[in-house]
Design a protein around this motif. Structure first.
Motif, PDB file in Angstrom:
ATOM      1  N   GLU A 119      16.708 -69.422 -10.408  1.00  0.00           N
ATOM      2  CA  GLU A 119      17.858 -69.291 -11.311  1.00  0.00           C
ATOM      3  C   GLU A 119      17.592 -70.007 -12.633  1.00  0.00           C
ATOM      4  O   GLU A 119      17.884 -69.479 -13.724  1.00  0.00           O
ATOM      5  CB  GLU A 119      19.110 -69.868 -10.650  1.00  0.00           C
ATOM      6  N   GLN A 120      17.025 -71.204 -12.559  1.00  0.00           N
ATOM      7  CA  GLN A 120      16.735 -71.955 -13.780  1.00  0.00           C
ATOM      8  C   GLN A 120      15.625 -71.293 -14.593  1.00  0.00           C
ATOM      9  O   GLN A 120      15.650 -71.321 -15.828  1.00  0.00           O
ATOM     10  CB  GLN A 120      16.370 -73.389 -13.414  1.00  0.00           C
ATOM     11  N   ALA A 126      17.244 -68.395 -16.370  1.00  0.00           N
ATOM     12  CA  ALA A 126      18.060 -68.906 -17.472  1.00  0.00           C
ATOM     13  C   ALA A 126      17.182 -69.321 -18.653  1.00  0.00           C
ATOM     14  O   ALA A 126      17.494 -69.016 -19.815  1.00  0.00           O
ATOM     15  CB  ALA A 126      18.902 -70.087 -16.991  1.00  0.00           C
ATOM     16  N   THR A 137      25.764 -69.373 -14.695  1.00  0.00           N
ATOM     17  CA  THR A 137      25.162 -69.792 -13.433  1.00  0.00           C
ATOM     18  C   THR A 137      25.412 -68.748 -12.355  1.00  0.00           C
ATOM     19  O   THR A 137      26.276 -67.890 -12.487  1.00  0.00           O
ATOM     20  CB  THR A 137      25.726 -71.147 -12.989  1.00  0.00           C
ATOM     21  N   GLY A 138      24.636 -68.848 -11.284  1.00  0.00           N
ATOM     22  CA  GLY A 138      24.815 -67.941 -10.162  1.00  0.00           C
ATOM     23  C   GLY A 138      24.265 -66.557 -10.461  1.00  0.00           C
ATOM     24  O   GLY A 138      23.531 -66.350 -11.435  1.00  0.00           O
ATOM     25  N   VAL A 182      23.601 -64.681 -13.882  1.00  0.00           N
ATOM     26  CA  VAL A 182      22.489 -64.953 -14.785  1.00  0.00           C
ATOM     27  C   VAL A 182      21.517 -63.779 -14.850  1.00  0.00           C
ATOM     28  O   VAL A 182      20.821 -63.591 -15.849  1.00  0.00           O
ATOM     29  CB  VAL A 182      21.757 -66.251 -14.372  1.00  0.00           C
TER      30      VAL A 182
END
Length: 252
Positions: free
Chosen positions: A44-45, A48, A78-79, A82
């Motif tokens: 996820e990061q 992003a 978030t989640g 993204v």
């Protein structure tokens, strides 16, 4: 330096291809998975980060000026949201590049000429390396090497842009000459290390006079660029001579 001279259209095509592969490696189910090559991030990061990079550079690229942009970067949701946000981010950077003359003025942070062509190249390589990260997070067996011509240019970029601009992750107290050679392309490089400084050398002169090369490293173009970005260990390459010198070429 390599003898390959690529075009903005090549980099744009590479961005499209690598972006599609990045997206294929990301699913809602894998967002929490760690990224082994970027241990501070999960998927996820990573998603992003790449989306934020796209939006930031798309916004300043279309200004048509070489003055620095505002430092504010867009924040990703978030989640699972993204992923759709990344999709839009990718469309935004591709559209910005498609609508921009590569020779138009555009800020960059390097020693290179402040024109938009810089960002065609940079976005292609940013995406290729992070595509590899995303595939590694999905399963090591799924990682595909970076396409040879793009990887050769990635080594060029590392040596002519990142390291001269001070983006070094390795030691800055080493001195000597490191030569690099691609085993799957007609490309080779030579770098003289002067402690905190470095310079690219005329490879013809260096290779005609082997005693100057204190360390020689070789491998596929993909392995060379992934090693410089610390995605794979230097041990995947064949290194002859002082094993400490190549560490000074790592990018941070």
């Amino acid at each position: 330096m390599s003898e390959h001279r690529l075009t903005a259209e090549f980099w744009l095509d590479s961005l499209r291809r690598e972006g599609a592969a990045f997206r294929a490696a990301v699913t809602p189910e894998t967002l929490a998975a760690p990224v082994p090559s970027c241990p501070e991030w999960n998927v996820e990061q990573l998603v992003a980060h790449v989306g934020e990079v796209y939006r930031f550079h798309a916004a300043h690229l279309v200004r048509g000026v070489s003055t620095p942009p505002d430092e504010d970067e867009p924040a990703a949701p978030t989640g699972p949201a993204v992923i759709e946000w990344w999709d839009e981010s990718f469309r935004t950077i591709v559209a910005a590049l498609e609508s921009t003359d590569p020779a138009a003025p555009a800020w960059n942070w390097s020693i290179q000429e402040p024109v938009a062509k810089f960002w065609f190249r940079r976005m292609a390589h940013e995406t290729a390396v992070h595509r590899w990260d995303a595939e590694l997070a999905a399963g090591a067996a799924l990682t595909e090497p970076i396409e040879t011509r793009l990887a050769v240019d990635g080594v060029d970029e590392a040596l002519d842009t990142f390291l001269p601009a001070g983006h070094r992750a390795g030691p800055e107290n080493l001195r000597g000459v490191v030569t690099l050679r691609s085993t799957d392309a007609d490309a080779h490089w030579a770098v003289r290390l002067r402690g905190a400084g470095m310079s690219l050398l005329d490879t013809g002169t260096v290779f005609d006079d082997p005693p100057h090369a204190q360390t020689a490293m070789s491998g596929t173009a993909s392995d060379l660029i992934l090693a410089l970005w610390s995605r794979v260990p230097l041990s995947v390459l064949t290194v002859e001579g002082n094993p400490e010198l190549p560490k000074a070429l790592l990018i941070g």
